[in-house]
Design an enzyme around this catalytic site. Structure first.
Site, PDB file in Angstrom:
ATOM      1  N   VAL A  16      39.985  74.138  48.974  1.00 17.96           N
ATOM      2  CA  VAL A  16      39.156  74.987  49.890  1.00 17.96           C
ATOM      3  C   VAL A  16      38.647  74.049  50.928  1.00 17.96           C
ATOM      4  CG1 VAL A  16      36.881  76.001  49.669  1.00 17.96           C
ATOM      5  CG2 VAL A  16      38.555  76.123  47.752  1.00 17.96           C
ATOM      6  N   ARG A  41      38.309  57.946  46.582  1.00 20.05           N
ATOM      7  CA  ARG A  41      39.684  58.108  46.586  1.00 20.05           C
ATOM      8  C   ARG A  41      40.234  58.244  47.906  1.00 20.05           C
ATOM      9  NH1 ARG A  41      37.969  60.550  41.835  1.00 20.05           N
ATOM     10  NH2 ARG A  41      37.774  62.476  42.834  1.00 20.05           N
ATOM     11  N   CYS A 130      35.416  83.349  42.923  1.00 23.11           N
ATOM     12  CA  CYS A 130      36.340  83.805  43.705  1.00 23.11           C
ATOM     13  C   CYS A 130      36.748  85.299  43.286  1.00 23.11           C
ATOM     14  CB  CYS A 130      37.494  83.072  43.695  1.00 23.11           C
ATOM     15  SG  CYS A 130      38.216  82.287  42.120  1.00 23.11           S
ATOM     16  N   GLN A 157      45.197  85.505  37.921  1.00 19.49           N
ATOM     17  CA  GLN A 157      44.584  84.299  38.817  1.00 19.49           C
ATOM     18  C   GLN A 157      45.444  83.573  38.951  1.00 19.49           C
ATOM     19  OE1 GLN A 157      40.113  85.200  36.672  1.00 19.49           O
ATOM     20  NE2 GLN A 157      40.326  83.321  38.207  1.00 19.49           N
ATOM     21  N   LYS A 214      31.166  84.883  34.544  1.00 15.59           N
ATOM     22  CA  LYS A 214      30.619  84.713  36.122  1.00 15.59           C
ATOM     23  C   LYS A 214      31.085  85.972  36.493  1.00 15.59           C
ATOM     24  CE  LYS A 214      32.039  80.088  36.690  1.00 15.59           C
ATOM     25  NZ  LYS A 214      33.183  79.110  37.196  1.00 15.59           N
ATOM     26  N   ARG A 236      45.295  83.465  33.795  1.00 16.28           N
ATOM     27  CA  ARG A 236      45.811  82.546  34.908  1.00 16.28           C
ATOM     28  C   ARG A 236      47.396  83.019  34.917  1.00 16.28           C
ATOM     29  NH1 ARG A 236      42.807  79.665  38.141  1.00 16.28           N
ATOM     30  NH2 ARG A 236      41.819  78.408  36.673  1.00 16.28           N
ATOM     31  N   HIS A 243      44.654  85.843  44.072  1.00 15.80           N
ATOM     32  CA  HIS A 243      44.170  86.439  42.655  1.00 15.80           C
ATOM     33  C   HIS A 243      44.363  87.879  42.799  1.00 15.80           C
ATOM     34  CE1 HIS A 243      42.501  82.633  41.464  1.00 15.80           C
ATOM     35  NE2 HIS A 243      41.187  83.115  41.537  1.00 15.80           N
TER      36      HIS A 243
HETATM   37  P1  A2P Z   1      38.999  63.734  46.481  1.00 15.17           P
HETATM   38  O1  A2P Z   1      40.149  64.330  47.212  1.00 15.17           O
HETATM   39  O2  A2P Z   1      38.639  62.327  47.271  1.00 15.17           O
HETATM   40  O3  A2P Z   1      39.204  63.657  45.181  1.00 15.17           O
HETATM   41  P2  A2P Z   1      40.202  70.675  44.872  1.00 15.17           P
HETATM   42  O4  A2P Z   1      39.275  71.516  44.138  1.00 15.17           O
HETATM   43  O5  A2P Z   1      41.171  71.029  45.735  1.00 15.17           O
HETATM   44  O6  A2P Z   1      40.570  69.810  43.580  1.00 15.17           O
HETATM   45  O7  A2P Z   1      39.404  69.664  45.779  1.00 15.17           O
HETATM   46  C1  A2P Z   1      38.103  68.757  45.199  1.00 15.17           C
HETATM   47  C2  A2P Z   1      37.353  68.335  46.486  1.00 15.17           C
HETATM   48  O8  A2P Z   1      36.273  67.627  45.960  1.00 15.17           O
HETATM   49  C3  A2P Z   1      38.187  67.148  46.932  1.00 15.17           C
HETATM   50  O9  A2P Z   1      38.139  67.023  48.457  1.00 15.17           O
HETATM   51  C4  A2P Z   1      37.807  65.738  46.184  1.00 15.17           C
HETATM   52  O10 A2P Z   1      37.805  64.713  47.159  1.00 15.17           O
HETATM   53  C5  A2P Z   1      36.189  66.335  46.244  1.00 15.17           C
HETATM   54  N1  A2P Z   1      35.397  65.518  44.927  1.00 15.17           N
HETATM   55  C6  A2P Z   1      36.031  65.582  43.821  1.00 15.17           C
HETATM   56  N2  A2P Z   1      35.028  64.623  43.181  1.00 15.17           N
HETATM   57  C7  A2P Z   1      34.053  64.179  44.230  1.00 15.17           C
HETATM   58  C8  A2P Z   1      33.014  63.286  44.051  1.00 15.17           C
HETATM   59  N3  A2P Z   1      32.586  62.636  42.994  1.00 15.17           N
HETATM   60  N4  A2P Z   1      32.438  63.124  45.243  1.00 15.17           N
HETATM   61  C9  A2P Z   1      32.983  63.561  46.401  1.00 15.17           C
HETATM   62  N5  A2P Z   1      33.777  64.316  46.409  1.00 15.17           N
HETATM   63  C10 A2P Z   1      34.533  64.786  45.307  1.00 15.17           C
END
Ligand code: A2P
Length: 349
Positions: A16, A41, A130, A157, A214, A236, A243
């Site tokens: 997203v 990460r 969603c 979904q 939801k 799913r 979806h």
């Molecule tokens: P990161 O790529 O560093 O893990 P998706 O819904 O596609 O899995 O994406 C989740 C988003 O939320 C990613 O950008 C992810 O970053 C971020 N995210 C997940 N956990 C954390 C956290 N603890 N702090 C900040 N961002 C996070």
């Protein structure tokens, strides 16, 4: 002169988040400065915005200083931790997670349905689930003409609802199965490629999963209809990013099918897709990348004189998440709610 805003995307590297980035650019959102936030990460990665490479930062205490708007899509846990800090630093947060959706002080907004709700925000606005957004856009035009009494929904979904990793996993599973190998299952509990299973969210004591609840609770809140009866079965399916939903709607009086078709053909955010001779109706592959919710197969329910059946497909990442959030932000600007003091504080001196 057009006012510009300092925007942060929390979860910028996710499915997203990357769509939010593209939409801000494509819709020429008035951005003065853009901050891309994710977890440790991803810190140091670069993402492109208007031809410029922007470095992703790990979210931190100081990340929300001098930010007007936070578009968050990083999960409920992250939202609960960081959204209040962003609001305290002066930003308005539009959050895509379920963390605040049922909080009575937080508006839950689908711009085509309840745009006025943004006026009540106290710093956080929730972007609905969603499947709920897609359903709301498609049935609100009918509900306005004759109130819907009961909705029976079955959803189909896509993997995208579980994030970028899940989308990659279903592709890797398909490849593995075609190669005669054991498909990897990390994001999902079971293989999704060449398969389908009940939505992988926790079940309640009545046997409904969170996703189904939801649809029940969020639709009531968005429609301002606490009595609305909704039941759903969420499944799913091995589709990447859109979806689909089969909806059975019950009214007090028969709803003329031709009138329903005419209303939906003219409704904002909806595209009528029906060619009965060619058996051509909404398909997730065609809904992917489109802003509108595709609606078709509108027909009288043979089992109930006051029932209507319809079928829809909508891009889960776009209208089901990122686009709806950007539309809320655009609404805030149009209503002069961005950059201004929140409603709860205005008038204080
Ligand atoms: P990161 O790529 O560093 O893990 P998706 O819904 O596609 O899995 O994406 C989740 C988003 O939320 C990613 O950008 C992810 O970053 C971020 N995210 C997940 N956990 C954390 C956290 N603890 N702090 C900040 N961002 C996070």
């Amino acid at each position: 002169m057009e006012q510009l805003y300092r925007v942060a995307i929390l979860g910028a590297t996710g499915a997203v988040g990357t769509e939010l980035l593209q939409l801000l650019e494509a819709r020429n959102f008035p951005v003065q400065a853009l901050k891309l936030l994710a977890s440790e990460r991803s810190a140091g990665q670069h993402l492109s915005f208007k031809g410029e490479a922007i470095q992703v930062e790990a979210v931190s205490e100081s990340a929300f200083q001098n930010i007007d708007l936070v578009l968050a899509s990083a999960g409920g846990h992250t939202a609960k931790l960081w959204a209040p800090k962003a609001v305290a630093a002066g930003a308005v947060v539009i959050d895509n997670s379920s963390a605040f959706r049922m909080d009575p002080s937080v508006p839950l907004v689908v711009p085509e349905v309840n745009p006025d709700a943004v006026m009540t925000h106290q710093g956080i606005i929730a972007n609905p689930n969603c499947t709920t957004i897609l359903m709301s856009v498609a049935i609100w035009p009918l509900h306005q003409v004759q109130p819907i009494r009961r909705i029976v929904a079955a959803t189909y979904q896509s993997a995208s609802g579980a994030g970028a990793k899940a989308m990659a996993e279903v592709q890797a599973q398909a490849q593995a199965i075609l190669n005669g190998e054991v498909p990897p299952t990390e994001a999902f509990p079971y293989p999704l490629a060449f398969n389908l299973f009940a939505h992988n969210s926790p079940l309640n004591a009545q046997g409904y999963c969170q996703e189904e609840m939801k649809m029940v609770l969020e639709t009531r809140k968005i429609f301002g209809a606490p009595e609305l009866r909704v039941t759903a079965t969420c499944i799913r399916v091995p589709v990447l990013r859109a979806h689909s939903e089969a909806l059975n709607l019950e009214f007090d009086q028969p709803f003329d099918v031709a009138q329903a078709r005419m209303l939906l053909a003219e409704a904002s955010g909806v595209k009528l897709v029906e060619d009965w001779q060619a058996n051509y109706f909404p398909m997730p592959m065609e809904a992917s990348g489109q802003d509108e919710v595709l609606v078709g197969r509108i027909r009288q329910d043979l089992s109930h004189p006051c029932g209507l059946e319809l079928w829809l497909s909508g891009d889960q990442i776009r209208k089901g998440a990122a686009l709806n959030a950007v539309q809320i932000a655009e609404l805030l600007i149009a209503r002069r709610q961005l950059g201004a003091a929140p409603a709860s504080l205005s008038g204080l001196c």
